[in-house]
Design an enzyme around this catalytic site. Structure first.
Site, PDB file in Angstrom:
ATOM      1  N   GLY A   1      51.102   7.250   3.464  1.00  0.00           N
ATOM      2  CA  GLY A   1      50.331   6.219   2.675  1.00  0.00           C
ATOM      3  C   GLY A   1      49.520   5.677   4.289  1.00  0.00           C
ATOM      4  N   GLY A   2      49.654   4.321   3.963  1.00  0.00           N
ATOM      5  CA  GLY A   2      49.603   3.234   5.537  1.00  0.00           C
ATOM      6  C   GLY A   2      49.635   3.816   6.606  1.00  0.00           C
TER       7      GLY A   2
ATOM      8  N   GLY B   1      54.792   1.672   0.996  1.00  0.00           N
ATOM      9  CA  GLY B   1      54.368   0.388   0.932  1.00  0.00           C
ATOM     10  C   GLY B   1      55.039  -0.892   0.894  1.00  0.00           C
TER      11      GLY B   1
ATOM     12  N   ASN C   1      47.494  10.190   2.502  1.00  0.00           N
ATOM     13  CA  ASN C   1      46.545   9.653   1.107  1.00  0.00           C
ATOM     14  C   ASN C   1      46.933   8.435   1.468  1.00  0.00           C
ATOM     15  OD1 ASN C   1      46.127   8.763  -1.183  1.00  0.00           O
ATOM     16  ND2 ASN C   1      48.601   8.273  -2.107  1.00  0.00           N
ATOM     17  N   TRP C   2      44.893   8.366   1.702  1.00  0.00           N
ATOM     18  CA  TRP C   2      44.506   7.246   1.999  1.00  0.00           C
ATOM     19  C   TRP C   2      44.133   6.353   1.566  1.00  0.00           C
ATOM     20  CZ3 TRP C   2      39.696   9.856   5.848  1.00  0.00           C
ATOM     21  CH2 TRP C   2      40.155   9.845   6.890  1.00  0.00           C
ATOM     22  N   LYS C   3      44.327   6.292  -0.248  1.00  0.00           N
ATOM     23  CA  LYS C   3      44.526   5.867  -1.166  1.00  0.00           C
ATOM     24  C   LYS C   3      42.572   5.066  -1.021  1.00  0.00           C
ATOM     25  CE  LYS C   3      49.638   4.787  -1.215  1.00  0.00           C
ATOM     26  NZ  LYS C   3      50.413   3.689  -1.407  1.00  0.00           N
TER      27      LYS C   3
ATOM     28  N   SER D   1      56.648   5.130   3.266  1.00  0.00           N
ATOM     29  CA  SER D   1      56.425   4.400   4.527  1.00  0.00           C
ATOM     30  C   SER D   1      57.393   5.193   5.330  1.00  0.00           C
ATOM     31  CB  SER D   1      58.114   3.461   4.263  1.00  0.00           C
ATOM     32  OG  SER D   1      57.742   2.124   3.474  1.00  0.00           O
TER      33      SER D   1
ATOM     34  N   GLU E   1      58.583   9.947  -4.630  1.00  0.00           N
ATOM     35  CA  GLU E   1      57.760   8.722  -4.191  1.00  0.00           C
ATOM     36  C   GLU E   1      58.747   7.895  -4.512  1.00  0.00           C
ATOM     37  OE1 GLU E   1      54.328   9.271  -1.064  1.00  0.00           O
ATOM     38  OE2 GLU E   1      53.914   8.758  -3.839  1.00  0.00           O
TER      39      GLU E   1
ATOM     40  N   GLU F   1      50.876   4.834  -8.556  1.00  0.00           N
ATOM     41  CA  GLU F   1      49.409   4.224  -8.862  1.00  0.00           C
ATOM     42  C   GLU F   1      48.739   4.144  -9.854  1.00  0.00           C
ATOM     43  OE1 GLU F   1      48.745   3.713  -4.651  1.00  0.00           O
ATOM     44  OE2 GLU F   1      50.604   2.590  -4.107  1.00  0.00           O
TER      45      GLU F   1
ATOM     46  N   HIS G   1      50.278  10.345  -9.200  1.00  0.00           N
ATOM     47  CA  HIS G   1      50.728   9.494  -7.957  1.00  0.00           C
ATOM     48  C   HIS G   1      50.735   7.799  -9.156  1.00  0.00           C
ATOM     49  CE1 HIS G   1      51.134   6.050  -5.114  1.00  0.00           C
ATOM     50  NE2 HIS G   1      50.832   6.868  -4.263  1.00  0.00           N
TER      51      HIS G   1
HETATM   52  P1  13P Z   1      53.181   3.902   1.996  1.00  0.00           P
HETATM   53  O1  13P Z   1      53.462   5.983   2.709  1.00  0.00           O
HETATM   54  O2  13P Z   1      52.401   3.019   2.315  1.00  0.00           O
HETATM   55  O3  13P Z   1      54.788   3.321   1.681  1.00  0.00           O
HETATM   56  O4  13P Z   1      52.564   5.051   0.899  1.00  0.00           O
HETATM   57  C1  13P Z   1      53.597   6.227   0.320  1.00  0.00           C
HETATM   58  C2  13P Z   1      52.463   6.323  -0.650  1.00  0.00           C
HETATM   59  O5  13P Z   1      52.656   6.315  -2.170  1.00  0.00           O
HETATM   60  C3  13P Z   1      52.291   8.274  -0.863  1.00  0.00           C
HETATM   61  O6  13P Z   1      51.650   8.585  -1.584  1.00  0.00           O
END
Ligand code: 13P
Length: 247
Positions: A232-233, A172, A9-11, A211, A166, A96, A94
């Site tokens: 994500g990251g 993050g 998930n590149w956000k 994470s 999640e 967020e 998600h």
């Molecule tokens: P991180 O892997 O950066 O913690 O993010 C997780 C996430 O929200 C994937 O959708």
């Protein structure tokens, strides 16, 4: 047998140039026998990314969509628009989006139903806040979220739904849920789905997200009930993404 699914998930990251460089770097190097590889990118990248991975096993997804077919919804993107550019997946709900963009269990459900209707597989997110975990409410919270998300989903469509657990406090933050904690909640989520659909629940893939990185992915994937990761990251660098796929 459920095929593991590792989704990046590149956000809100990457230019078209960066996305295409990433696609070049990962093409032909994924492990299709081991896991399905998915990249969920911002809207502006999707068409180019999809074209860049034609002929490979890499799937592309969006990170959101509207539940209406079209109309006066300034700034939104319609399900059929994503289908038109060949989207395989769409992330829905998600945390967020729930936190910053007013996504609710009700809109999540409408989006899940609409994604299935147009033929895009939804990756539906659920998870508790730190406060909820500390108050021992994790299972209650995910039960409500999962039951709401799946409301009116037809039996025939259930296996197309991917659920991502999640925990918000692990996103993050570098704080991963222990793999046992993640496995425990994910096994519970399957029980919740079983309560709705019986044994069909065995076909639903349930990912962990929060994470996940190359250093911890093997331990997470070794858990009995975890079918993949939403990352994500650590999905932003091609070499890390490839390492994740090769758990
Ligand atoms: P991180 O892997 O950066 O913690 O993010 C997780 C996430 O929200 C994937 O959708």
């Amino acid at each position: 047998m459920r095929k593991p699914i590792i989704a990046g998930n590149w956000k809100m990251n990457k230019t078209i140039k960066e996305a295409l460089e990433f696609a070049e770097a990962v093409k032909g190097k994924t492990c299709p026998d081991k896991a399905e590889a998915v990249i969920c990118a911002p809207f502006t990248l999707l068409k180019d990314l999809k074209e860049a991975v034609v002929g490979t096993d890499i799937k592309i997804g969006a990170q959101n969509m509207h539940f209406e077919d079209n109309g006066a919804f300034t700034g939104e993107v319609a399900p059929a628009m994503l289908k038109e550019i060949g989207m395989d997946y769409v992330i829905i709900g998600h945390s967020e989006r729930r936190q910053y963009f007013n996504e609710t269990d009700e809109t999540v459900n409408k989006k899940v139903l609409k994604a299935l209707e147009v033929g895009i597989d939804p990756i539906v997110c659920c998870g508790e806040t730190l406060e909820e975990r500390e108050a021992d409410k994790t299972k209650d919270v995910v039960k409500v979220q999962v039951e709401a998300a799946l409301k009116d989903v037809a039996k025939e469509d259930l296996a197309k739904v991917v659920i991502a657990y999640e925990p918000i406090w692990a996103i993050g933050t570098g704080k991963t849920a222990t793999s046992e904690q993640a496995n425990d909640v994910i096994a519970y989520i399957r029980e919740v789905v079983k309560g709705l659909y019986g044994e069909l629940a065995e076909e639903v893939r349930i990912q962990y997200g929060g994470s996940v990185k190359p250093a911890n992915v093997a331990e997470i994937m070794a858990q009995s009930d975890i079918d993949g990761a939403l990352v994500g990251g650590a999905s932003l660098k091609a070499e890390d993404f490839l390492a994740l796929l090769n758990f």
